[in-house]
Design a protein around this motif. Structure first.
Motif, short mmCIF file in Angstrom:
data_model
loop_
_atom_site.label_atom_id
_atom_site.label_comp_id
_atom_site.label_asym_id
_atom_site.label_seq_id
_atom_site.Cartn_x
_atom_site.Cartn_y
_atom_site.Cartn_z
N ARG A 199 0.82 -1.21 0.00
CA ARG A 199 0.00 0.00 0.00
C ARG A 199 0.85 1.26 0.00
NH1 ARG A 199 -2.69 -2.61 4.23
NH2 ARG A 199 -1.77 -1.12 5.70
N GLU A 200 1.98 1.23 0.73
CA GLU A 200 2.73 2.47 0.98
C GLU A 200 3.90 2.69 0.03
OE1 GLU A 200 3.90 2.12 5.04
OE2 GLU A 200 1.86 2.37 5.84
N SER A 201 4.40 1.65 -0.61
CA SER A 201 5.58 1.79 -1.46
C SER A 201 5.21 1.70 -2.94
CB SER A 201 6.62 0.70 -1.12
OG SER A 201 7.62 0.66 -2.12
N GLY A 202 5.40 2.80 -3.65
CA GLY A 202 5.16 2.78 -5.09
C GLY A 202 6.10 1.85 -5.82
N PHE A 203 7.31 1.70 -5.32
CA PHE A 203 8.30 0.81 -5.93
C PHE A 203 7.81 -0.64 -5.91
CE2 PHE A 203 11.89 -2.09 -4.95
CZ PHE A 203 12.53 -2.07 -6.19
N ILE A 204 7.37 -1.10 -4.75
CA ILE A 204 6.90 -2.48 -4.62
C ILE A 204 5.59 -2.67 -5.39
CG2 ILE A 204 5.84 -4.10 -2.99
CD1 ILE A 204 8.85 -4.27 -3.06
N ARG A 205 4.72 -1.68 -5.31
CA ARG A 205 3.45 -1.79 -6.03
C ARG A 205 3.69 -1.92 -7.54
NH1 ARG A 205 1.31 1.78 -3.36
NH2 ARG A 205 1.41 3.58 -4.76
N ALA A 206 4.62 -1.15 -8.07
CA ALA A 206 4.94 -1.25 -9.49
C ALA A 206 5.50 -2.62 -9.84
CB ALA A 206 5.95 -0.16 -9.89
N LEU A 207 6.34 -3.17 -8.96
CA LEU A 207 6.90 -4.50 -9.20
C LEU A 207 5.80 -5.55 -9.25
CD1 LEU A 207 10.13 -4.94 -7.03
CD2 LEU A 207 9.93 -4.80 -9.50
N ILE A 208 4.88 -5.51 -8.29
CA ILE A 208 3.81 -6.49 -8.23
C ILE A 208 2.90 -6.36 -9.46
CG2 ILE A 208 1.79 -7.28 -6.95
CD1 ILE A 208 4.34 -7.95 -5.50
N VAL A 209 2.50 -5.13 -9.76
CA VAL A 209 1.60 -4.89 -10.89
C VAL A 209 2.23 -5.35 -12.20
CG1 VAL A 209 0.50 -3.08 -12.27
CG2 VAL A 209 0.32 -3.03 -9.79
N ASN A 210 3.51 -5.02 -12.38
CA ASN A 210 4.17 -5.42 -13.62
C ASN A 210 4.33 -6.93 -13.73
OD1 ASN A 210 4.38 -2.84 -14.68
ND2 ASN A 210 6.39 -2.46 -13.81
N SER A 211 4.56 -7.60 -12.59
CA SER A 211 4.68 -9.06 -12.64
C SER A 211 3.35 -9.70 -13.03
CB SER A 211 5.15 -9.62 -11.29
OG SER A 211 4.12 -9.57 -10.33
N MET A 212 2.25 -9.02 -12.69
CA MET A 212 0.93 -9.55 -13.06
C MET A 212 0.78 -9.66 -14.58
SD MET A 212 -1.78 -7.72 -10.50
CE MET A 212 -1.79 -8.01 -8.73
N GLN A 213 1.44 -8.76 -15.32
CA GLN A 213 1.38 -8.86 -16.78
C GLN A 213 1.96 -10.19 -17.24
OE1 GLN A 213 2.66 -5.76 -19.40
NE2 GLN A 213 2.12 -4.14 -17.97
N ASN A 214 3.12 -10.54 -16.72
CA ASN A 214 3.74 -11.80 -17.13
C ASN A 214 2.89 -13.00 -16.72
OD1 ASN A 214 6.00 -11.09 -18.56
ND2 ASN A 214 7.38 -11.15 -16.83
N ILE A 215 2.33 -12.95 -15.53
CA ILE A 215 1.49 -14.05 -15.07
C ILE A 215 0.24 -14.16 -15.94
CG2 ILE A 215 0.15 -14.93 -13.11
CD1 ILE A 215 2.17 -13.46 -11.28
N SER A 216 -0.33 -13.00 -16.33
CA SER A 216 -1.54 -13.00 -17.16
C SER A 216 -1.28 -13.60 -18.53
CB SER A 216 -2.06 -11.57 -17.32
OG SER A 216 -2.46 -11.03 -16.08
N LYS A 217 -0.05 -13.50 -19.01
CA LYS A 217 0.29 -14.03 -20.32
C LYS A 217 0.74 -15.49 -20.27
CE LYS A 217 1.59 -9.56 -22.31
NZ LYS A 217 2.66 -8.76 -22.95
#
Length: 854
Positions: free
Chosen positions: A728-746
């Protein structure tokens, strides 16, 4: 907003895809007549078959038995090749539909990040701070020729025309273009040369970047005249085709010269057309004639036989100043805005258009210097020197060597690459070629070796007008990067060199090889930490550091949402410049149309400027957060390292993936692996085919592996609340998680589930699958989302459509691989060759559909 975007996607893209794909089915094309009516049935069979756990051979053979029972094996394979051809063109249709709907889907006018920033700074009285920042801020987008783009030039042109026709709902024109597409070949019979790649990318320079960057400066310059007079090159373009010789023996110094000439030709052509347009308005005595002279001079630059390089950017600007004075004094400043618009472009692009970077691997640079010492023993250094002593000695070296005497062609070309920089700077200006990038840099001595070779190749008696740029890639080198740079800054000779370069140092950081070496989470955290350490060392030394990010397309190579990444770097990371590589489908998807280019350049500018102007708690990490991220990274790193060192890791890639077929695909000029060793070694794997092979398997390992284990161990240790708070508090970690979701979705493990039963690789496949399932579970849990990318329907729906379109291609590819395995111990070479060709041909559609495959 997510709901609105979902409706927009359905109306503008999904429904139109059904409409125009139906139109496609009516065309008098060989591939359509043989496959079009059966393709929906094949799609359904593939989907149902995989859900039922059937393997690709069973699915394909069952389909053929039902629908083509009288076909011979030869006729069956011919049919499957027709399916491949048809699906490739369906992917083009999806590309064109998304490009046509780009402004709607991205709400680019409503959500113009740069315009919003301007409004915000005006409202809160921080416009003066923004103006000050604009005096030194730079966004630099570097186009690379890495082989992740299949479309040949004619197909890219059709996509552009098809996009415009769809935007205008011009059905007759769309039909014509789809028919043209059906007759236009996609397959390259030969690899493109590095010069071919440069020519292809130069299209983007003249047709996209020249008008888009020019218009952006036209809007900004009147608002910030003093700031942009000091910093007229707020946006820059870098260029790697023809200069990047790391692992590419086809890049020679002659190619480098030709590409530099092509870049000058391209900008002269843009200026020539622009001056002709100006002449239509500025028809006044004394002005029209001056423009006519300039037009003739530019025309002289465009000669194919012997171009006349008589013009300089400074000379054109002087002419424009004279014209402006006359225009204001005698003609009431009529059309002054058009004149300023041309001037903005001359200031932006000079006569280089894009800066050609030279790049070579540190091992080749060392071999080149060692060879020079062997041939010139009087220059050799004493033995037994420490690394710092060797660095100091190399920085003071002087003399001349005979470049032609080098013992190997690659070493001779490397020497020539140091001397050709002067030629390019004389022709295109200093900005034409002013950076030498050292791949796989292991510290100060590698930088000193490059510096020494410049001194020995013609620069010993003049200041070095080029930047030495280390590229740190391995986890070890990223960990020590701050110390490396501190030691280099302490060297008095290098310190003087930096002062001659304006007190600035560029450092490149490699996401691609970093991820290959350390896994997704550790690579990103190691780069983040390296930036902090290098920033601290640079500030201590009074040096302004600029970070150049080697970002590929997918999150596994630093891709994903770039705005999120650059908006959350924090104050401990120097951020006066945003520099990044763009390649393959990322170039065509992010900068292939003017709306996309404007949107993405605005995003980069806004992210970097906002990061400097405003403080946000989500950017800064406290001690507790750092400890938790480090713990996550360490666990992930151990998991990935154990996986990478598994005895079946390389055999699995060699035997079960498409890794070795990348080199047959003729996508790019560069070989798919480093070195000439007969046995595959991990260190020889190039990041693109490495990541791409996992992508073709739909397993996408580099984009998440280890992340799920790291999160699960934290949960088991009772630290889950800290993890969710960190998200919730770290934009760095949130970006990492969100971007990894792209790979998982594919990812689609149903495609290769048959491998779980393989007597050799079954357990290894299950190891990968278990980590995938764990990671999917944990990222959804930490994000609180019920489905992947729930809050980003634009990306989620695009991925769903594209994965549905290429599913038959993926199944055919696995069918081909399975047939190859069954023929491996036979002497049926002809059949083997057919199925290998099938695998290669299936690569293209999958690559293009991903838009950021590798």
């Amino acid at each position: 907003m997510p709901e609105t975007l979902g409706k927009t996607f359905e109306q503008s893209i999904a429904l139109n895809y059904q409409l125009y794909n139906g139109l496609f089915l009516t065309l008098p094309l060989d591939a359509v007549e043989q496959t079009g009516l059966l393709l929906p049935l094949l799609e359904a069979d593939c989907q149902e078959g995989l859900e039922q756990g059937r393997d690709p051979v069973d699915i394909i053979q069952g389909f053929l038995k039902t629908h083509k029972p009288d076909f011979t094996e030869q006729e069956q394979t011919a049919f499957l090749f027709k399916v491949i051809q048809y699906v490739e063109r369906q992917v083009v249709l999806v590309d064109a539909l998304e490009d046509a709907a780009y402004s709607k889907m991205h709400q680019s006018e409503k959500l113009d990040a740069l315009q919003q920033l301007l409004q915000r700074t005006s409202a809160d009285n921080s416009i003066a701070g923004l103006a000050k920042l604009l005096t030194r801020f730079v966004v630099r987008v570097t186009l690379t020729a890495h082989p992740t783009q299949f479309y040949p030039g004619p197909v890219l042109a059709i996509i552009g025309d098809l996009t415009r026709a769809i935007s205008r709902a011009n059905t007759p024109r769309i039909r014509e273009l789809l028919l043209q597409l059906g007759h236009t070949p996609f397959f390259r019979k030969e690899k493109p040369s590095p010069y071919d790649e440069a020519v292809l990318l130069s299209w983007y320079l003249g047709n996209i970047f020249y008008p888009v960057m020019g218009r952006m400066m036209d809007k900004l310059a009147p608002k910030f005249p003093e700031a942009l007079a000091q910093n007229p090159q707020l946006m820059k373009i870098g260029f790697w085709p023809g200069g990047d010789r790391d692992g590419n023996p086809f890049v020679t110094v002659e190619i480098t010269r030709r590409v530099a000439a092509k870049l000058r030709y391209s900008i002269a052509n843009c200026y020539h057309q622009h001056v002709r347009e100006l002449k239509r308005r500025l028809t006044f005595p004394g002005i029209y004639e001056r423009l006519g002279t300039l037009e003739k001079q530019l025309h002289g630059e465009l000669s194919d036989i012997q171009p006349r390089y008589t013009l300089t950017a400074e000379g054109i600007l002087e002419t424009l100043d004279e014209i402006e004075s006359r225009l204001v004094e005698r003609h009431q400043g009529l059309f002054l805005g058009e004149l300023h618009s041309f001037r903005n472009r001359v200031r932006l692009f000079g006569f280089h258009f894009a800066s050609l970077d030279i790049r070579q691997d540190s091992t080749i640079i060392k071999r080149t210097l060692d060879d020079a010492f062997n041939l010139n023993p009087e220059l050799s250094l004493p033995s037994g020197l420490s690394e710092d002593e060797e660095t100091a000695s190399l920085m003071r070296i002087t003399g001349n060597i005979n470049i032609e005497a080098a013992s190997e062609p690659v070493l001779q070309d490397t020497l020539k690459s140091f001397s050709v920089v002067r030629e390019i700077q004389a022709q295109n200006g200093e900005q034409g070629c002013h950076r030498y990038i050292i791949s796989n840099c292991h510290g100060p001595v590698d930088m000193a070796r490059a510096y020494a070779l410049f001194r020995l190749c013609g620069w010993h008696d003049i200041p070095l007008t080029i930047d030495i740029v280390p590229l740190f890639e391995s986890i070890h080198d990223l960990k020590h990067a701050g110390d490396y740079m501190a030691r280099m800054y302490a060297n008095p000779d290098y310190s003087r060199h930096l002062q001659n370069r304006g007190g600035r140092q560029t450092v490149m950081l490699g996401f691609s090889d970093g991820t290959k070496d350390g896994g997704y989470l550790m690579a990103n955290w190691a780069i983040f930490r390296a930036k902090e350490d290098i920033t601290a060392a640079s500030r201590e030394a009074g040096i302004e550091v600029a970070f150049f990010d080697g970002r590929g397309g997918p999150p596994a190579r630093g891709g994903g949402n770039t705005y999120l990444f650059y908006a959350h770097l924090g104050k401990k990371i120097e951020g006066n410049q945003v520099q990044m590589t763009v390649q393959g489908q990322t170039i065509s998807s992010h900068f292939g149309i003017k709306q996309a280019a404007h949107h993405n350049l605005s995003q980069l500018l806004a992210a970097g400027l906002e990061n400097k102007l405003y403080d946000h708690s989500s950017r800064e990490l406290n001690t507790e957060q750092r400890e938790l991220i480090q713990s996550l990274a360490d666990i992930s790193y151990r998991k990935y390292t154990d996986f990478k060192q598994h005895p079946l890791f390389l055999p699995y890639l060699e035997q079960m993936s498409t890794l070795k077929y990348y080199n047959m695909a003729n996508i790019g000029s560069r070989p798919a692996r480093r070195g000439n060793a007969s046995e595959l070694r991990f260190e020889d794997l190039r990041a693109i085919p490495f990541v791409g092979a996992w992508g073709q398997l739909k397993q996408n390992v580099p984009g998440y592996f280890g992340l799920g284990t790291a999160l699960k161990e934290q949960e088991n240790a009772g630290r889950w609340q800290g993890c969710t708070r960190l998200y919730r508090e770290s934009g760095f970690i949130r970006a990492l998680i969100v971007n990894s979701m792209q790979n998982i979705s594919k990812s689609n493990f149903a495609l290769t589930r048959y491998m779980s039963r393989d007597p050799v690789f079954g357990e290894f496949w299950n190891l990968i699958h278990d980590e995938f399932e764990l990671t999917r579970e944990m990222v959804m849990k930490i994000s609180g989302q019920k489905l992947l990318l729930e809050d980003n329907p634009r990306t989620r729906l695009s991925i769903e459509l594209r994965e549905k379109v290429v599913l038959p291609l993926l199944v055919i590819q696995q069918y081909g691989l399975m047939q190859i395995h069954s023929l491996r111990d036979t002497d049926e070479d002809a059949r083997m060759e057919v199925y290998e060709k099938m695998v290669v041909r299936s690569l293209y559609g999958n690559i293009n559909a991903s838009r950021n495959s590798a």
